[in-house]
Design a protein around this motif. Structure first.
Motif, short mmCIF file in Angstrom:
data_model
loop_
_atom_site.label_atom_id
_atom_site.label_comp_id
_atom_site.label_asym_id
_atom_site.label_seq_id
_atom_site.Cartn_x
_atom_site.Cartn_y
_atom_site.Cartn_z
N THR A 1 0.85 -1.19 0.00
CA THR A 1 0.00 0.00 0.00
C THR A 1 0.88 1.24 0.00
N TRP A 2 0.58 2.14 -0.94
CA TRP A 2 1.34 3.39 -1.08
C TRP A 2 0.44 4.55 -0.71
N GLU A 3 0.97 5.53 0.00
CA GLU A 3 0.23 6.73 0.33
C GLU A 3 0.82 7.92 -0.41
N ARG A 4 -0.05 8.65 -1.10
CA ARG A 4 0.40 9.80 -1.88
C ARG A 4 -0.63 10.94 -1.76
N ILE A 5 -0.22 12.11 -2.26
CA ILE A 5 -1.07 13.29 -2.32
C ILE A 5 -1.44 13.54 -3.78
N GLY A 6 -2.70 13.89 -4.02
CA GLY A 6 -3.14 14.15 -5.38
C GLY A 6 -4.01 15.39 -5.47
N THR A 7 -4.38 15.72 -6.69
CA THR A 7 -5.21 16.90 -6.97
C THR A 7 -6.37 16.49 -7.87
N LEU A 8 -7.56 16.95 -7.55
CA LEU A 8 -8.71 16.69 -8.40
C LEU A 8 -8.65 17.61 -9.63
N VAL A 9 -8.84 17.02 -10.80
CA VAL A 9 -8.80 17.79 -12.05
C VAL A 9 -9.90 17.29 -12.97
N HIS A 10 -10.30 18.16 -13.90
CA HIS A 10 -11.22 17.76 -14.97
C HIS A 10 -10.39 17.18 -16.12
N ARG A 11 -10.70 15.96 -16.50
CA ARG A 11 -9.98 15.35 -17.62
C ARG A 11 -10.44 15.93 -18.96
N HIS A 12 -11.74 16.27 -19.04
CA HIS A 12 -12.32 16.76 -20.30
C HIS A 12 -12.60 18.25 -20.16
N ILE A 13 -11.78 19.07 -20.77
CA ILE A 13 -11.93 20.52 -20.73
C ILE A 13 -11.97 21.05 -22.16
N LEU A 14 -12.95 21.91 -22.44
CA LEU A 14 -13.06 22.53 -23.77
C LEU A 14 -12.77 24.02 -23.64
N ARG A 15 -11.77 24.48 -24.37
CA ARG A 15 -11.47 25.91 -24.45
C ARG A 15 -12.14 26.45 -25.71
N VAL A 16 -13.07 27.35 -25.52
CA VAL A 16 -13.90 27.85 -26.62
C VAL A 16 -13.19 29.03 -27.28
N TYR A 17 -12.91 28.90 -28.58
CA TYR A 17 -12.30 29.97 -29.39
C TYR A 17 -13.27 30.36 -30.50
#
Length: 338
Positions: free
Chosen positions: A43-59
């Motif tokens: 068992t490994w303990e680590r720190i992570g960050t929640l992120v959105h995998r699907h992001i749309l940048r509107v141009y």
């Protein structure tokens, strides 16, 4: 004469006593354990960050003035909903002109086709008219496409995370105007060492702990392991998919995670049997009625046990307890073995 003889006899007895050998210390009482292998996962303990995998940048693909931009950060949008509109008056005028040009080219071609039947028009003139009509049709299609770019719709249900313009702004082509994220794509991204990455595989189990009292421990699985490490930090990335995404969590949030590595056969001994001194790690191996020191290399710890990577073989007996007065080649008595 009698006094002299007595003295001589006393001197002889003292010399005999000095020649007696020293008494051997009794064997040391020890408890032994047999070295064995177990299939166990780390068992490994680590720190992570929640992120959105699907992001749309509107141009914007067309330049012009923004006439409609109704959504702000945090607003939910539905698929197909209008995100923004641009002023399209000039394009509509150009499209009207293109339609007129196409109609004129079509009438010209029709007239030349009738004349050609009576040889009153040349083949060259007919081909030229056909080309003019095709060019006019292409211009109409181009302008229709450009006109469609003046209205941008949401391609999926999402949430606005950035708003970078306001109605009335005149934006050049390819300006970043909005950012839209898919809330269902929220995942945990963790930086991981090469050792951790080698112990994981897609589907490895994970427990996620958030510093929010109303949210219980979340379950997840490793979804993706990045194929490269950062050349500066020597860390890679692991993405963990949450099995259920509760309300009240956000991208950018900190989380602790327990990752379960792959189950492997490991040579384990009690942690209390491993000794250390300035020369390194060692154990006492039992051979006959003696305890012999042997240098070993340890690995990961699993509760009250520790993995031995080198120095021991399965089914060997080692000392588990009773290290008082124990040294290399010390005689021992084994009280019990597990």
């Amino acid at each position: 004469m009698s006094l002299l003889l007595l003295t001589a006899c006393d001197g002889g007895n003292s010399a005999t006593e000095r020649k007696k050998p020293a008494r051997k210390p009794p064997p040391v009482l020890v408890e032994a354990v047999s070295v064995g292998k177990e299939t166990i996962a780390k068992t490994w303990e680590r720190i992570g960050t929640l992120v959105h995998r699907h992001i749309l940048r509107v141009y914007n693909q067309e330049e012009g003035k923004i006439t409609h931009l109704p959504r702000y950060e945090g607003d939910q949008v539905k698929q197909g909903e209008i995100l923004l509109s641009l002023d399209d008056k000039l394009l509509r005028a150009e499209l009207k002109k293109a339609h007129a040009t196409r109609s004129m080219a079509a009438r010209k071609l029709s007239r030349l086709e009738r004349l050609r039947k009576t040889n009153a028009a040349s083949e060259e003139n007919l081909v030229s008219a056909q080309t003019e009509l095709e060019l006019a049709q292409a211009e109409v299609e181009i302008l229709n496409t450009r006109l469609s770019y003046t209205v941008i719709r949401a391609p999926f249900d999402g949430i606005v995370t950035r708003r970078l313009a306001e109605p009335g702004d005149i934006k050049p082509r390819n300006s970043h105007l909005l950012t839209l994220a898919d809330p269902k794509s929220l995942l945990l991204r963790v930086e991981a060492s090469a050792q951790l990455i080698a112990d994981l595989a897609p589907g490895s189990q994970a427990k996620i702990f958030l510093d929010l009292p109303h949210i219980p421990v979340l379950q997840g699985k490793v979804q993706r392991i990045y194929p490269t490490l950062d050349p500066v930090t020597r860390q890679g990335k692991v993405e963990i998919r949450l099995q259920n995404i509760p309300a009240g969590i956000h991208a950018g949030q900190y989380a602790r995670v327990e990752l379960t590595g792959q189950a492997r056969q490991r040579l384990l001994i009690p942690f209390s049997a491993l000794r250390r001194d300035r020369n390194g790690e060692y154990v006492y191996v039992i051979e006959g009625n003696q305890a012999l020191r042997r240098d070993v290399t340890s690995g990961s710890r699993f509760g009250s046990q520790i993995e031995i990577l080198d120095g021991l073989q399965e089914n060997e007996s080692i000392v588990k307890r009773g290290f008082m007065d124990l040294k290399n080649t010390t005689a021992i008595t084994v009280s019990g073995q597990t």
